[in-house]
Motif scaffolding. Structure first.
Motif, PDB file in Angstrom:
ATOM      1  N   LYS A   1       0.843  -1.190   0.000  1.00 15.48           N
ATOM      2  CA  LYS A   1       0.000   0.000   0.000  1.00 15.48           C
ATOM      3  C   LYS A   1       0.884   1.248   0.000  1.00 15.48           C
ATOM      4  CE  LYS A   1      -3.838  -2.297   0.024  1.00 15.48           C
ATOM      5  NZ  LYS A   1      -4.728  -2.264  -1.149  1.00 15.48           N
ATOM      6  N   GLN A   2       0.248   2.416   0.079  1.00 12.84           N
ATOM      7  CA  GLN A   2       0.977   3.675  -0.050  1.00 12.84           C
ATOM      8  C   GLN A   2       2.135   3.812   0.944  1.00 12.84           C
ATOM      9  OE1 GLN A   2      -1.531   7.144   0.034  1.00 12.84           O
ATOM     10  NE2 GLN A   2       0.169   8.567  -0.075  1.00 12.84           N
ATOM     11  N   PRO A   3       1.965   3.481   2.237  1.00 17.09           N
ATOM     12  CA  PRO A   3       3.102   3.601   3.156  1.00 17.09           C
ATOM     13  C   PRO A   3       4.267   2.694   2.770  1.00 17.09           C
ATOM     14  CG  PRO A   3       1.045   3.420   4.376  1.00 17.09           C
ATOM     15  CD  PRO A   3       0.729   3.103   2.955  1.00 17.09           C
ATOM     16  N   ASN A   4       3.964   1.491   2.274  1.00 14.38           N
ATOM     17  CA  ASN A   4       5.014   0.576   1.849  1.00 14.38           C
ATOM     18  C   ASN A   4       5.795   1.157   0.673  1.00 14.38           C
ATOM     19  OD1 ASN A   4       2.424  -1.905   2.050  1.00 14.38           O
ATOM     20  ND2 ASN A   4       3.686  -1.162   3.727  1.00 14.38           N
ATOM     21  N   GLU A   5       5.067   1.712  -0.288  1.00 13.10           N
ATOM     22  CA  GLU A   5       5.714   2.263  -1.473  1.00 13.10           C
ATOM     23  C   GLU A   5       6.552   3.493  -1.124  1.00 13.10           C
ATOM     24  OE1 GLU A   5       5.842   0.809  -4.196  1.00 13.10           O
ATOM     25  OE2 GLU A   5       4.208  -0.641  -4.148  1.00 13.10           O
ATOM     26  N   LEU A   6       6.024   4.343  -0.238  1.00  4.78           N
ATOM     27  CA  LEU A   6       6.742   5.546   0.151  1.00  4.78           C
ATOM     28  C   LEU A   6       8.084   5.204   0.787  1.00  4.78           C
ATOM     29  CD1 LEU A   6       6.849   8.617   0.532  1.00  4.78           C
ATOM     30  CD2 LEU A   6       5.650   8.311   2.711  1.00  4.78           C
ATOM     31  N   ALA A   7       8.091   4.157   1.623  1.00  6.59           N
ATOM     32  CA  ALA A   7       9.323   3.775   2.315  1.00  6.59           C
ATOM     33  C   ALA A   7      10.379   3.230   1.362  1.00  6.59           C
ATOM     34  CB  ALA A   7       9.002   2.726   3.384  1.00  6.59           C
ATOM     35  N   LYS A   8       9.957   2.781   0.187  1.00  4.55           N
ATOM     36  CA  LYS A   8      10.897   2.176  -0.762  1.00  4.55           C
ATOM     37  C   LYS A   8      11.341   3.132  -1.861  1.00  4.55           C
ATOM     38  CE  LYS A   8       9.596  -1.821  -2.306  1.00  4.55           C
ATOM     39  NZ  LYS A   8       8.693  -2.859  -2.844  1.00  4.55           N
ATOM     40  N   THR A   9      10.697   4.291  -1.953  1.00 10.97           N
ATOM     41  CA  THR A   9      11.009   5.187  -3.064  1.00 10.97           C
ATOM     42  C   THR A   9      12.291   5.982  -2.847  1.00 10.97           C
ATOM     43  OG1 THR A   9       9.586   6.883  -2.067  1.00 10.97           O
ATOM     44  CG2 THR A   9       8.603   5.446  -3.770  1.00 10.97           C
ATOM     45  N   LYS A  10      12.764   6.048  -1.599  1.00  3.96           N
ATOM     46  CA  LYS A  10      13.950   6.840  -1.304  1.00  3.96           C
ATOM     47  C   LYS A  10      14.930   6.023  -0.473  1.00  3.96           C
ATOM     48  CE  LYS A  10      11.206  11.085  -1.308  1.00  3.96           C
ATOM     49  NZ  LYS A  10      11.611  11.477  -2.664  1.00  3.96           N
ATOM     50  N   PRO A  11      16.225   6.311  -0.588  1.00  2.37           N
ATOM     51  CA  PRO A  11      17.212   5.589   0.230  1.00  2.37           C
ATOM     52  C   PRO A  11      17.079   5.961   1.701  1.00  2.37           C
ATOM     53  CG  PRO A  11      18.254   7.404  -0.949  1.00  2.37           C
ATOM     54  CD  PRO A  11      16.849   7.306  -1.473  1.00  2.37           C
ATOM     55  N   LEU A  12      17.615   5.119   2.554  1.00  2.00           N
ATOM     56  CA  LEU A  12      17.525   5.348   3.992  1.00  2.00           C
ATOM     57  C   LEU A  12      18.168   6.684   4.369  1.00  2.00           C
ATOM     58  CD1 LEU A  12      16.514   3.932   6.588  1.00  2.00           C
ATOM     59  CD2 LEU A  12      18.845   3.073   6.897  1.00  2.00           C
ATOM     60  N   SER A  13      19.213   7.057   3.678  1.00  2.00           N
ATOM     61  CA  SER A  13      19.891   8.323   3.972  1.00  2.00           C
ATOM     62  C   SER A  13      18.967   9.522   3.781  1.00  2.00           C
ATOM     63  CB  SER A  13      21.131   8.472   3.088  1.00  2.00           C
ATOM     64  OG  SER A  13      20.769   8.430   1.714  1.00  2.00           O
ATOM     65  N   TRP A  14      18.017   9.424   2.828  1.00  2.00           N
ATOM     66  CA  TRP A  14      17.083  10.528   2.618  1.00  2.00           C
ATOM     67  C   TRP A  14      16.230  10.747   3.859  1.00  2.00           C
ATOM     68  CZ3 TRP A  14      11.926  11.458   2.949  1.00  2.00           C
ATOM     69  CH2 TRP A  14      11.449  12.647   2.375  1.00  2.00           C
ATOM     70  N   PHE A  15      15.715   9.663   4.446  1.00  2.00           N
ATOM     71  CA  PHE A  15      14.889   9.782   5.650  1.00  2.00           C
ATOM     72  C   PHE A  15      15.703  10.362   6.801  1.00  2.00           C
ATOM     73  CE2 PHE A  15      12.789   6.521   3.126  1.00  2.00           C
ATOM     74  CZ  PHE A  15      11.461   6.913   3.200  1.00  2.00           C
TER      75      PHE A  15
ATOM     76  N   ALA B   1      -2.011  13.451   4.680  1.00  2.00           N
ATOM     77  CA  ALA B   1      -1.771  13.421   3.237  1.00  2.00           C
ATOM     78  C   ALA B   1      -2.346  12.161   2.591  1.00  2.00           C
ATOM     79  CB  ALA B   1      -0.277  13.516   2.953  1.00  2.00           C
ATOM     80  N   MET B   2      -2.350  11.060   3.349  1.00  2.00           N
ATOM     81  CA  MET B   2      -2.846   9.802   2.786  1.00  2.00           C
ATOM     82  C   MET B   2      -4.335   9.855   2.498  1.00  2.00           C
ATOM     83  SD  MET B   2      -0.840   6.931   5.035  1.00  2.00           S
ATOM     84  CE  MET B   2      -2.004   5.679   4.494  1.00  2.00           C
ATOM     85  N   ASN B   3      -5.086  10.605   3.309  1.00  2.00           N
ATOM     86  CA  ASN B   3      -6.542  10.678   3.136  1.00  2.00           C
ATOM     87  C   ASN B   3      -6.994  12.138   3.222  1.00  2.00           C
ATOM     88  OD1 ASN B   3      -7.435   7.692   3.190  1.00  2.00           O
ATOM     89  ND2 ASN B   3      -6.136   7.853   5.003  1.00  2.00           N
TER      90      ASN B   3
ATOM     91  N   GLY C   1      -7.935  -6.748   7.624  1.00  2.00           N
ATOM     92  CA  GLY C   1      -9.132  -6.084   7.125  1.00  2.00           C
ATOM     93  C   GLY C   1      -9.159  -6.116   5.615  1.00  2.00           C
ATOM     94  N   GLU C   2     -10.281  -6.480   5.053  1.00  2.00           N
ATOM     95  CA  GLU C   2     -10.390  -6.608   3.599  1.00  2.00           C
ATOM     96  C   GLU C   2     -10.024  -5.309   2.879  1.00  2.00           C
ATOM     97  OE1 GLU C   2     -13.808  -7.864   0.300  1.00  2.00           O
ATOM     98  OE2 GLU C   2     -14.387  -6.963   2.214  1.00  2.00           O
ATOM     99  N   LYS C   3     -10.362  -4.164   3.485  1.00  2.00           N
ATOM    100  CA  LYS C   3     -10.137  -2.874   2.838  1.00  2.00           C
ATOM    101  C   LYS C   3      -9.029  -2.078   3.523  1.00  2.00           C
ATOM    102  CE  LYS C   3     -14.855  -2.509   1.042  1.00  2.00           C
ATOM    103  NZ  LYS C   3     -16.085  -1.667   0.961  1.00  2.00           N
ATOM    104  N   ASP C   4      -8.113  -2.765   4.137  1.00  2.00           N
ATOM    105  CA  ASP C   4      -7.011  -2.098   4.828  1.00  2.00           C
ATOM    106  C   ASP C   4      -6.136  -1.360   3.809  1.00  2.00           C
ATOM    107  OD1 ASP C   4      -4.744  -1.382   6.327  1.00  2.00           O
ATOM    108  OD2 ASP C   4      -4.956  -3.124   7.633  1.00  2.00           O
ATOM    109  N   ASP C   5      -6.025  -0.027   3.959  1.00  2.00           N
ATOM    110  CA  ASP C   5      -5.238   0.764   3.022  1.00  2.00           C
ATOM    111  C   ASP C   5      -3.857   1.114   3.577  1.00  2.00           C
ATOM    112  OD1 ASP C   5      -6.071   2.485   4.997  1.00  2.00           O
ATOM    113  OD2 ASP C   5      -6.721   4.091   3.660  1.00  2.00           O
ATOM    114  N   ILE C   6      -3.487   0.503   4.696  1.00  2.00           N
ATOM    115  CA  ILE C   6      -2.170   0.709   5.282  1.00  2.00           C
ATOM    116  C   ILE C   6      -1.358  -0.579   5.266  1.00  2.00           C
ATOM    117  CG2 ILE C   6      -0.932   1.284   7.425  1.00  2.00           C
ATOM    118  CD1 ILE C   6      -3.124   3.284   8.049  1.00  2.00           C
ATOM    119  N   THR C   7      -1.965  -1.657   5.742  1.00  2.00           N
ATOM    120  CA  THR C   7      -1.326  -2.978   5.715  1.00  2.00           C
ATOM    121  C   THR C   7      -2.154  -3.872   4.804  1.00  2.00           C
ATOM    122  OG1 THR C   7      -0.613  -2.644   8.004  1.00  2.00           O
ATOM    123  CG2 THR C   7      -0.450  -4.875   7.114  1.00  2.00           C
ATOM    124  N   GLY C   8      -1.685  -4.102   3.600  1.00  2.00           N
ATOM    125  CA  GLY C   8      -2.470  -4.822   2.602  1.00  2.00           C
ATOM    126  C   GLY C   8      -2.730  -6.277   2.952  1.00  2.00           C
TER     127      GLY C   8
END
Length: 435
Positions: A220-234, A265-267, A351-358
């Motif tokens: 989901k969106q949080p998973n993708e966000l964490a992977k889009t940038k290197p750890l050094s960016w965070f 921002a997510m919702n 949860g079937e419609k969980d938008d944080i943990t798929g």
């Protein structure tokens, strides 16, 4: 500078907030002949929106005063029974003879350390209290912990969980652990280490609810966000130091206000719509609607800072490298082996419609626990339920909680030592407790 700018903005707005509060009181005062006019109501509602948007939201209270045990209204007494610099273990003691006469299982509820306080699980606790002896991890805001108290990372998190489980198992009965969302990984690590060490206090069961065990499944969106940038960016962009005069002055943290910004921002559309509706309710004088909105956002806006080392390790180990799912998770130079769990039952709830943990991310725990017999595995998907609905709301109370209660009851166990140094024998608790 980021945190300092945030603090300075709060300080600068404070006089305006005070003026807004005084103006609102004048507009709503019964002695004001224009108080009931549309213009006054609109202006008063706008001022209240400004006050709520700019004020600080402190840690809420659980406000659980009683529960019903065997049909008897039973007072609840909150007690801190274990404490460390970053966490208090809070016990919801049911203070009645009826509760004391019961032999209900002990449940350690591990609250998420993800920006909000443990009070986010108020509804979770309420539903468990009638049939369980409930304890919860009351994590502390990192900005209130002096740097002299040391650091806190994922390994420390697992250490805390192990220590709390051992503390609660002193009477011989193995505790049942519920991990809501973020704690799924450190709870799995703690249980695996205890199993590897043949610790007699190892939990009798784990219930993992909306936990990111393997974030590669249905990301989901949080998973993708964490992977889009290197750890050094965070580390360079969202980690900062706690400013003076807070107790945690100079501690490196991921600030709660940044986490709150990401939640919004997510919702964003949903939150904007909720605030527009709230403004209209205030103008109309709809007290019930306005009170429900304010109650929700009093909880939602109350956020805490996370230590930098914990936050960065979570990004790295859980979301970017998926170490537990890959069989490569190291705990203090030891490889974590979930397969060592042979008698710790695992229930996963999604949860079937969980938008944080798929869907599938929590269920992945079963594939790791290969040492458990099939009878010790249980998985449940709640239809039509989002992330927060897994542990709060009517479907939690009426559908999910009864299944967890039955799972816990089925897997109750005591530990008796056979011979010194020869490990422990697991005895089903139903053999030890008269019906």
């Amino acid at each position: 500078m980021l945190y300092h700018a945030y603090e300075m903005t709060h300080a600068a707005i404070s006089p305006m907030r005070t003026a807004a509060r005084m103006s609102k009181e004048v507009l709503k005062n019964p002695l004001n002949p224009a108080a009931g006019t549309y213009g006054s109501r609109t202006m008063s509602a706008a001022l209240e929106m400004f006050i709520n948007a700019t004020r600080r939201y402190g840690k809420p209270d659980f406000e659980i005063e009683s529960t019903e045990v065997d049909g008897v209204e039973t007072p609840i007494v909150e007690q801190v029974v274990w404490s460390r610099p970053f966490c208090d273990l809070l016990h919801f003691k049911r203070d009645s003879l009826e509760a004391q006469d019961r032999n209900d299982p002990k449940v350690l509820m591990v609250a998420p350390m993800s920006g909000h306080y443990a009070t986010l699980l108020r509804g979770t606790v309420k539903a468990m209290l009638p049939g369980h002896d409930v304890y919860i991890t009351d994590w502390r805001d990192a900005r209130d912990v002096p740097v002299t108290d040391g650091s806190f990372d994922l390994d420390d998190y697992a250490d805390y969980v192990i220590a709390m489980i051992e503390h609660l198992s002193r009477n011989g009965e193995r505790v049942h652990v519920m991990a809501v969302c973020q704690p799924g990984i450190p709870v799995m690590v703690a249980a695996s280490i205890m199993a590897m060490d043949k610790n007699p206090a190892r939990p009798a069961s784990l219930t993992l609810m909306g936990s990111p065990i393997d974030t590669a499944k249905n990301p989901k969106q949080p998973n993708e966000l964490a992977k889009t940038k290197p750890l050094s960016w965070f580390e360079n962009n969202v980690v900062t130091h706690v400013p003076w005069p807070n107790k945690g002055f100079l501690r490196r943290v991921y600030p709660g206000f940044l986490q709150l910004s990401s939640f919004f921002a997510m919702n964003l559309d949903r939150h904007v719509g909720a605030h527009v509706d709230h403004f209209r309710n205030l103008v109309r004088g709809d007290g019930d609607g306005a009170e429900a909105h304010q109650r929700f956002y009093d909880e939602y806006m109350a956020v805490m800072d996370l230590t930098a080392e914990f936050y960065l390790q979570t990004i790295d180990r859980v979301f970017q490298r998926r170490l537990l799912a890959q069989g490569e998770y190291m705990y203090r130079d030891r490889l974590v082996e979930p397969s060592a769990m042979e008698d710790i039952a695992i229930m996963t709830v999604e949860g079937e419609k969980d938008d944080i943990t798929g869907l599938g991310q929590t269920e992945a725990a079963h594939a790791l626990a290969t040492g458990l017999p099939e009878s010790k595995h249980m998985h449940f998907v709640a239809e039509g339920v989002g992330h927060y609905g897994v542990f709060n709301g009517s479907r939690w109370r009426n559908i999910i909680q009864p299944k967890i209660q039955a799972f816990i009851e089925e897997n109750r166990a005591r530990v008796t030592r056979s011979r010194p140094g020869r490990g422990a024998k697991v005895v089903p608790i139903k053999e030890k407790i008269p019906a």
